[in-house]
Design an enzyme around this catalytic site. Structure first.
Site, short mmCIF file in Angstrom:
data_model
loop_
_atom_site.label_atom_id
_atom_site.label_comp_id
_atom_site.label_asym_id
_atom_site.label_seq_id
_atom_site.Cartn_x
_atom_site.Cartn_y
_atom_site.Cartn_z
N LYS A 1 0.79 -1.24 0.00
CA LYS A 1 0.00 0.00 0.00
C LYS A 1 0.83 1.29 0.00
CE LYS A 1 -4.16 -1.84 2.15
NZ LYS A 1 -5.25 -1.58 3.09
N ASP B 1 -9.80 3.10 2.12
CA ASP B 1 -9.84 2.42 3.42
C ASP B 1 -10.44 3.32 4.50
OD1 ASP B 1 -8.75 -0.07 2.82
OD2 ASP B 1 -6.69 0.60 3.12
#
Length: 295
Positions: A77, A113
């Site tokens: 990420k 997220d």
């Protein structure tokens, strides 16, 4: 929810996927393939096992193969940010990318997220304004979540990490987004005193994730009775942390809601079509159930 691709006209089948290491456990394919089918969009979402040393090749390959986008999971990420053409403000602000959109050969990184998590948490607990939040972990997931919490004007965020320097690094990235929220770090040794005044405890680490079901990031005795305890892990649906918190009268929030909503936002970014959230939820539950009770 509306993504930035509201007026996309789709002709060819969509190629979508998720890159990570490991990846076999991911329930994203089950969730997104049912969403594509429900939306009447031809295409496929596939798991892509990518080792860190092949990350750059994977991004180039996805572009070359005509992918419309992909999700990014552990451990890529943060590292993927340097490999993309453009970064959305959400990705820049929290220093992590979990969703990549490819349009006209241009790769753009987003972070869904945080917004997915906050939407799920608010559904379960109400407004977050003025709350004191303790966050366990300072990795990519924590970055997205703290960024989204700052937008909700919580009063305090304390980041607790094994290596405190990592927590301090995250704070330095997000300080200019704080807008009145107090941001601080703490070591594991300070967890008891930090938790004593907390309204919400959030675990962003992988401690307690399947198959390590007996692990927990916090000794149950340290959890104040009646607070909100949230775990990003969705496999198992109820971690040991949540089980023990529930026994102490806490409101517990598992990671499934965040997982569904981060996926829903990503789906809308790729397709411009409203995500069928309840169907995505059912598909993940079914996949989890099948995993633990195979025929």
């Amino acid at each position: 929810m509306t993504g930035p691709t509201e007026h996309v006209h789709i002709h060819a089948p969509l190629l979508l996927g998720v890159i990570g290491d490991p990846i076999a456990h991911s329930k994203s394919p089950a969730m997104h393939n049912i969403a594509l089918e429900a939306a009447g969009l031809p295409g496929m979402y596939v798991p892509l096992h990518v080792k860190p040393e092949h990350l750059a090749e994977a991004v180039t390959g996805a572009r070359a193969l005509g992918f419309s986008g992909f999700n990014v999971t552990i451990p890529h990420k943060v590292e993927i940010m340097t490999l993309l053409d453009e970064l959305d403000e959400s990705a820049i602000s929290c220093g992590a990318v979990n969703t990549v959109v490819i349009r006209d050969g241009i790769t753009t990184g987003y972070n869904t997220d945080g917004i997915g998590y906050v939407r799920s948490l608010k559904e379960e607990t109400g407004e977050l304004n003025g709350k004191k939040v303790v966050v366990l972990g300072a990795g990519g997931a924590a970055r997205g979540i703290v960024y989204a919490l700052l937008k909700e004007h919580v009063s305090d965020v304390v980041i607790v990490n094994r290596t405190r320097e990592r927590a301090d690094e995250l704070i330095s990235i997000l300080t200019d987004k704080a807008e009145g929220t107090s941001l601080s770090s703490a070591s594991q040794d300070e967890l008891e005193s930090v938790l004593s005044s907390a309204d919400i405890l959030i675990n962003t680490t992988s401690i307690g994730m399947h198959p390590d079901l007996d692990a927990t990031p916090v000794d149950a005795a340290l959890i104040p009775e009646g607070i909100v305890v949230s775990d990003l892990i969705y496999n198992p649906l109820e971690t040991r942390l949540l089980r023990e918190a529930k026994a102490r009268g806490c409101t517990v929030v598992g990671g499934l809601g965040m997982f569904i909503y981060q996926g829903a936002y990503a789906f809308e970014y790729w397709t411009g079509v409203e995500a069928p959230v309840s169907l995505m939820h059912s598909a993940v539950l079914e996949a989890l159930n099948h995993e633990h009770n195979p025929l």
